[in-house]
Design an enzyme around this catalytic site. Structure first.
Site, mmCIF file in Angstrom:
data_model
loop_
_atom_site.group_PDB
_atom_site.id
_atom_site.type_symbol
_atom_site.label_atom_id
_atom_site.label_comp_id
_atom_site.label_asym_id
_atom_site.label_seq_id
_atom_site.Cartn_x
_atom_site.Cartn_y
_atom_site.Cartn_z
ATOM 1 N N LYS A 102 12.250 -14.753 -11.580
ATOM 2 C CA LYS A 102 11.893 -13.644 -12.477
ATOM 3 C C LYS A 102 10.842 -14.111 -13.484
ATOM 4 C CE LYS A 102 13.047 -10.868 -10.717
ATOM 5 N NZ LYS A 102 13.867 -10.637 -9.561
ATOM 6 N N TRP B 64 -2.693 -2.622 -1.751
ATOM 7 C CA TRP B 64 -2.407 -4.051 -1.952
ATOM 8 C C TRP B 64 -3.303 -4.755 -0.941
ATOM 9 C CZ3 TRP B 64 -0.353 -8.222 0.851
ATOM 10 C CH2 TRP B 64 0.006 -9.332 0.070
ATOM 11 N N GLU C 287 17.171 -17.339 -9.171
ATOM 12 C CA GLU C 287 16.703 -15.988 -9.486
ATOM 13 C C GLU C 287 16.100 -15.944 -10.901
ATOM 14 O OE1 GLU C 287 15.979 -13.409 -8.054
ATOM 15 O OE2 GLU C 287 16.205 -11.700 -9.373
ATOM 16 N N CYS D 26 0.855 -1.179 0.000
ATOM 17 C CA CYS D 26 0.000 0.000 0.000
ATOM 18 C C CYS D 26 0.896 1.237 0.000
ATOM 19 C CB CYS D 26 -0.953 0.095 1.184
ATOM 20 S SG CYS D 26 -2.182 -1.207 1.237
ATOM 21 N N HIS E 224 18.998 -36.503 -8.865
ATOM 22 C CA HIS E 224 18.341 -37.006 -7.653
ATOM 23 C C HIS E 224 16.828 -36.820 -7.719
ATOM 24 C CE1 HIS E 224 22.220 -37.664 -5.795
ATOM 25 N NE2 HIS E 224 22.574 -36.457 -6.214
ATOM 26 N N ASN F 81 -1.936 1.544 5.701
ATOM 27 C CA ASN F 81 -1.060 0.487 5.189
ATOM 28 C C ASN F 81 -0.781 -0.433 6.366
ATOM 29 O OD1 ASN F 81 0.969 -1.061 4.008
ATOM 30 N ND2 ASN F 81 2.553 0.454 4.460
ATOM 31 N N GLY F 82 -0.935 -1.748 6.176
ATOM 32 C CA GLY F 82 -0.650 -2.682 7.266
ATOM 33 C C GLY F 82 -1.872 -3.508 7.607
ATOM 34 N N ARG G 147 3.865 -0.115 -4.949
ATOM 35 C CA ARG G 147 3.635 -0.746 -3.648
ATOM 36 C C ARG G 147 2.334 -1.550 -3.607
ATOM 37 N NH1 ARG G 147 6.912 1.674 0.365
ATOM 38 N NH2 ARG G 147 5.571 0.826 1.962
ATOM 39 N N GLU H 251 7.323 -14.703 -11.733
ATOM 40 C CA GLU H 251 6.582 -13.526 -11.281
ATOM 41 C C GLU H 251 6.189 -12.613 -12.428
ATOM 42 O OE1 GLU H 251 8.680 -10.993 -8.495
ATOM 43 O OE2 GLU H 251 10.593 -11.437 -9.434
ATOM 44 N N LYS I 208 5.581 -4.285 -4.170
ATOM 45 C CA LYS I 208 7.024 -4.097 -4.077
ATOM 46 C C LYS I 208 7.545 -4.302 -2.661
ATOM 47 C CE LYS I 208 10.974 -2.705 -5.793
ATOM 48 N NZ LYS I 208 11.661 -3.781 -6.521
HETATM 49 C C1 F6R Z 1 11.408 -10.454 -6.545
HETATM 50 C C2 F6R Z 1 11.383 -9.479 -5.476
HETATM 51 C C3 F6R Z 1 11.138 -9.952 -4.092
HETATM 52 C C4 F6R Z 1 11.963 -9.155 -3.069
HETATM 53 C C5 F6R Z 1 11.576 -9.564 -1.640
HETATM 54 C C6 F6R Z 1 12.394 -8.838 -0.597
HETATM 55 O O1 F6R Z 1 11.674 -9.867 -7.768
HETATM 56 O O2 F6R Z 1 11.532 -8.305 -5.699
HETATM 57 O O3 F6R Z 1 11.371 -11.317 -3.966
HETATM 58 O O4 F6R Z 1 13.321 -9.386 -3.301
HETATM 59 O O5 F6R Z 1 10.218 -9.295 -1.427
HETATM 60 O O6 F6R Z 1 12.218 -7.455 -0.678
HETATM 61 P P1 F6R Z 1 13.234 -6.459 0.002
HETATM 62 O O7 F6R Z 1 14.540 -6.597 -0.689
HETATM 63 O O8 F6R Z 1 12.632 -5.101 -0.164
HETATM 64 O O9 F6R Z 1 13.336 -6.872 1.445
#
Ligand code: F6R
Length: 618
Positions: A492, A79, A488, A2, A511, A105-106, A31, A495, A613
């Site tokens: 990517k 969010w 990673e 949010c 395995h 937010n929260g 966010r 998501e 985010k």
């Molecule tokens: C994936 C992504 C998330 C963040 C995770 C931690 O692309 O962005 O997996 O890496 O939510 O977020 P931070 O780094 O803000 O603690």
């Protein structure tokens, strides 16, 4: 999660408070984008608008039905946690008389009990959200007075959970009141105007002067004044800081998406993270050190806590720090660390990695670690964030604002910063001489140009990705530091493109996961430098193993590594790089691949579905 913005200042030109709120929301939309809403305090009372979906929907509504001008505004991008992402559940939430508006937010953990109490008292609820209880509680608390700050103090004492709240009331025009507990809120200090935001992006184009808010504090802003009080109502001082991010860094700058832009920002993110790290004698220095160096020398174990991409940066760090410092390093997802019974002592150094510095799982993990006596060192991108404030030492990544929800440049900056940390510790503890460290720093200094070389050749990756837009599953293999890169790459793709993708340690394949391989299954393989012959040979064997079972092999290998040619359907080349630093180059084609494939599918790479985010709830 949010995004929250608040503004008080002149009503002219046009409806400046509303314009500032809408602009702030555009910068905070990363966010959360389930709904958006605004409220303006006008001379005739409160005016508000809200719509489910992205900010564009709200913008359309405001064009069709403009709000009257006023002296203060609040804005929210959501969010969803409690209640579906509908118009009704969108913020702001209003009191029954429509004179008070709240955004949040929260999560208010005791909202059910509070709602039951309010219902009993005859309050009719309009939404399914936890936030609405705050609107009704505040209105009742004000009970004809104009003391919104006092009401906020009284109400927050009754709330459990994590929250940032902003409220405006028609009877307190020209004022926005905010409160925070375990959730971010920063104040932007202007000339004849003041701002509130979930982070500095909310007001960065208007002011760089900011004030950090402490836990459980309440702030009230007017056009000329900012007052912060502690939970008991006594005056408090926030910590002033100047935002060093460039406002332009948070705009797309000619790229089609933020993600494209941030992928292209990576050479600079790595270069900036390396900048100015040594003192006059050539010794590495951290940004903030509130731990005795003697304590760092006595550390006998490091535990990295982080989530998602940041945790993969931690995996890479493990290989480097163990090799350079000879200290055991464990990497643990912050939410798992917190709720088991980890073995932590005064000799444990917990390294928290976070782009936002506000990830609730990571915050809870560091609090738990500190309660057990461990020291916490934060690797964060956001100045003044909770994780930076609550840690004993901080090493900032200088990636600049990352707006696209999927992390790219922050990942590279995190890896770079943890290398600096490893080298710092190795020097401090006597594992490496200062000239050896200088040699590694020199190699790191070559990385930005190498990343740029990959970007210059990105069209090859984009062409392959476009041609693969209808695949339903992609696997990623890697060994050693290539393993977290494989994880990673898979994250990517999941998501952004919403397709099945999994990363494996290449040695683990036989395995079990090799059963997944069938004719045509695309498999990315991250190949280590041939200058580590044993490691390299093992991965080349892994390519053959999957190829023999029908896989289509997409190989990421160093320039001049011809051993892979025979077994690769496609080869993406990366410049020659020392083993431990290879993730900084090998991950780049995987980011480009995911971004392009998702774009080819017509998906929004900046705002993938269901994500936000900053994950500021547990
Ligand atoms: C994936 C992504 C998330 C963040 C995770 C931690 O692309 O962005 O997996 O890496 O939510 O977020 P931070 O780094 O803000 O603690």
């Amino acid at each position: 999660m949010c995004g929250i913005v608040g503004y008080v200042g002149p009503a002219a030109p046009s409806n400046r408070p509303l314009d500032v709120a809408m602009e702030g929301l555009a910068r905070l939309e990363y966010r959360g984008y389930d709904s958006a809403g605004v409220a303006v305090v006008t001379p005739d009372g409160l005016a508000s608008a809200k719509r489910a979906g992205k900010l564009g929907n709200l913008r359309e509504q405001l064009e069709a039905h403009p709000l009257p001008a006023g002296s203060a505004a609040i804005g929210h991008t959501r969010w969803a946690t409690h209640g579906a992402p509908t118009d009704v559940n969108a913020h702001p939430h209003l009191s029954e008389d429509g004179r008070l508006a709240v955004i949040h937010n929260g999560i208010i953990e005791n909202f059910s009990a509070l709602r039951a109490e309010l219902r009993e008292a005859g309050v009719a609820f309009a939404s399914e959200t936890d936030t609405e209880v705050v609107a009704h509680l505040l209105a009742r608390q004000m009970d004809g007075s104009t003391d919104l700050t006092g009401a906020m103090l009284a109400v927050t004492r009754r709330l459990q959970g994590a929250f940032t709240l902003l409220a405006v009331h028609a009877d307190a025009p020209g004022t926005v009141v905010g409160a925070r507990r375990n959730s971010p809120l920063v104040v932007g200090l202007g000339e004849g105007e003041n701002f509130l935001g979930s982070d500095v992006a909310a007001f960065i184009s208007h002011t760089r002067e900011a004030l950090e808010m402490g836990q459980d504090q309440v702030v009230s802003i007017t056009a000329d004044d900012v007052r912060v009080v502690d939970a008991d109502g006594s005056p408090a001082e926030g910590r002033r800081f100047t935002v060093d991010w460039d406002a332009n860094a948070a705009v797309k700058g000619g790229f089609p998406t933020f993600m494209d832009k941030e992928i292209h920002d990576q050479p600079k993110a790595v270069a900036d993270t390396l900048l100015g790290r040594t003192d006059a004698a050539g010794h590495l220095v951290l940004d903030e050190l509130r731990i005795d160096e003697a304590v760092l020398r006595s550390v006998d174990k490091i535990i990295v806590v982080a989530c998602g991409t940041a945790a993969y940066a931690g995996h890479v760090a493990k290989y480097a720090i163990e090799h350079w410092c000879r200290i055991p390093v464990e990497v643990e997802l912050a939410h798992e660390f917190r709720y088991r019974d980890p073995v932590v002592s005064e000799k444990t150094l917990v390294v928290a990695i976070s782009q936002s510095g506000e990830t609730m799982d990571t915050i809870m993990a560091i609090r738990h670690a500190r309660e057990q006596g461990a020291k916490v060192l934060a690797v964060v991108n956001t100045h003044g964030s909770t994780i930076a404030r609550e840690s004993d030492a901080v090493l900032y990544t200088h990636a600049g604002p990352e707006v696209a929800v999927a992390s790219t440049k922050a990942f590279l900056a995190q890896i770079t910063a943890t290398y600096l940390l490893g080298l710092y510790l190795s020097e401090l503890r006597g594992n490496k001489y200062v000239d050896e460290v200088a040699g590694y720093l020199e190699e790191l200094g070559k990385l930005p140009a190498k990343i740029q070389e990959i970007l210059d050749r990105q069209q090859e990756v984009r062409d392959v990705a476009r041609a693969m837009k209808d695949v339903s599953s992609v696997l990623f293999l890697g060994r050693h530091v290539g393993y977290p890169v494989a994880l990673e790459g898979a994250l990517k793709l999941k998501e952004l493109a919403y397709i099945h993708a999994e990363g494996f340690a290449a040695g683990e394949l036989k395995h079990g996961p090799i059963a997944l391989i069938e004719e045509g299954q695309p498999v990315f393989i991250v190949v280590p430098t041939p200058r580590r012959p044993t490691l390299h040979a093992k991965v080349v064997s892994n390519i053959q193993e999957v190829r023999a079972r029908g896989a289509r092999t997409l190989v990421i290998a160093e320039e001049g590594d011809d051993a892979v040619n025979e077994f690769a359907d496609v080869v993406f080349r990366v410049p020659r790089t020392p083993t431990l630093m290879m993730p900084l180059v090998t991950v780049v084609p995987l980011q480009i691949f995911a971004c392009e494939l998702a774009t080819a599918k017509g998906l929004d790479v900046d705002q993938p579905r269901n994500l936000a985010k900053s994950v500021t709830v547990e």
